[in-house]
Design an enzyme around this catalytic site. Sequence first.
Site, PDB file in Angstrom:
ATOM      1  N   SER B  49      41.282  40.266  44.451  1.00 17.56           N
ATOM      2  CA  SER B  49      39.898  40.702  44.274  1.00 17.56           C
ATOM      3  C   SER B  49      39.042  40.331  45.478  1.00 17.56           C
ATOM      4  O   SER B  49      39.236  39.276  46.096  1.00 17.56           O
ATOM      5  CB  SER B  49      39.284  40.091  43.018  1.00 17.56           C
ATOM      6  OG  SER B  49      37.931  40.489  42.942  1.00 17.56           O
ATOM      7  N   GLU B  50      38.070  41.192  45.762  1.00 17.98           N
ATOM      8  CA  GLU B  50      37.142  40.970  46.874  1.00 17.98           C
ATOM      9  C   GLU B  50      36.282  39.725  46.664  1.00 17.98           C
ATOM     10  O   GLU B  50      35.653  39.232  47.590  1.00 17.98           O
ATOM     11  CB  GLU B  50      36.203  42.180  47.053  1.00 17.98           C
ATOM     12  CG  GLU B  50      36.902  43.489  47.309  1.00 17.98           C
ATOM     13  CD  GLU B  50      37.138  44.275  46.027  1.00 17.98           C
ATOM     14  OE1 GLU B  50      37.630  43.690  45.035  1.00 17.98           O
ATOM     15  OE2 GLU B  50      36.831  45.481  46.007  1.00 17.98           O
ATOM     16  N   SER B  51      36.220  39.247  45.437  1.00 15.15           N
ATOM     17  CA  SER B  51      35.462  38.016  45.192  1.00 15.15           C
ATOM     18  C   SER B  51      36.189  36.800  45.756  1.00 15.15           C
ATOM     19  O   SER B  51      35.658  35.693  45.725  1.00 15.15           O
ATOM     20  CB  SER B  51      35.205  37.847  43.691  1.00 15.15           C
ATOM     21  OG  SER B  51      36.435  37.792  42.984  1.00 15.15           O
TER      22      SER B  51
END
Lengths: 227, 221
Positions: B49-51
């Site tokens: 995930s980009e998080s």
Amino acid sequence: MAQGKIYPSAASAVADVPDGAVVMLGGFGTPGLPQGLIKGLLSQGARGLTCISNTCFEPRADEYNVARLVENGQVSKLITTFIGRPAQEVPALDLWRAGVLQVEVMPQGILAERMRAAAAGLGGVFVPNVYGHPLDAGLEKRTLNGVEHVLAPPLRADFALIGAHRGDHLGNLTYRLTQRNYNPAMAAAAAVTVAEVREVVAAGGIDPERVVTPGVYVDRLVLEEPS
Amino acid sequence: MAKERMSRDVIAMRVAKELPDGAVVNLGIGIPTLVSNYLPAGSSVVYHSESGVLNYGPLAEEGERDYDLINAGGQFLQWVPGMSFFGSDEAFAMIRGGHVDVTVLGALQVSERGDLANWMLPHRGVGNIGGAMDLAVGAKRVVVAMEHTDRNDRPKLVRDCAFPLTGRRCVSLVVTDLAVIEVAPGGLVLRETAPDWTAQEVQALTGPPLALAPDLKEMEL
């Protein structure tokens, strides 16, 4: 009075943010969002700010994010990647339509890379071109390894307000889980970085091997106030 | 009476079959986030995930949430052994560096060449890019999960996207509530149809012509 890098309150740590400053605000959703510092900036009242923030969602009732500053009329330009869920009519959109707020929406990966370029003192960085965003038109293009790239310029700020987990007196920081997100990149890309942490420890209180943001990037540290 | 279409969950179930064991997978917002609910037991897919997290677990139930642990859609995640955390800058370095095998994205429109439009409805004026543009150029394979037509029943598979593009020639497979369609060099190829739907009926709701795969079949889950 600040003792070294330790400031007594969020308000005191953002007191000198002037009108017209360029301010990066960390966080990806709630993790890593420096809510106390944003609250401090709200009551401090600086206007004409350029704010750089991953998203501009409507905050929950008890949440402080960039949308609060936008609603309060303190922001003249917003640089973000996601302005609000598609069905959501956020104040930033109304202000943009009224011509009061400039909005620049850019891809997350390019936003992050522009901060890294600023942090590392580079003149820019060639990234594989993505299409349709505002950068596509105005930037130098070059085909490298058969792929079209654009030269993304560095993105600097006067202040970075970031959230972290633990900080020591020298400003060394650790983060917890997905709290990290843009915070280390922003810390390194701003002239003055203010970190809001949940725990302040003496130098040596963080295993040096676990430091994520070295203290050289952090100018001010405040303890998160219990909500 | 209108024919029954497959639900969003069934679309997600079909997409799950496209994720090989061991693949590093990034799921976009919307139908794609449902895909993780339908992986076979024992699957070793690694979610990215980009998080700033790799190898996260299923979504966390209310009451078991850790407010520091989210995916890029802002959903709370469960802790699982083997997670790793990093900044969003590194999350995108992984994407551009060719370390993400498959991304599943939602779409407003997909063209017959595999152009993707998913970030802006022109009437809104300001769009939401998030990580989609970087994923469209960086992920090794882009699968789109979407409804076959828009709310006015107009085709979302079109000759040319009318909406601003997220990526050019990036989509390789489209799974909808009516069909599974491959983007091949010569155009769109109909591989599977939803139960009770004929190729002609799917074609009637699709902009460009569909070639029929030699082994065209009913969708299997």
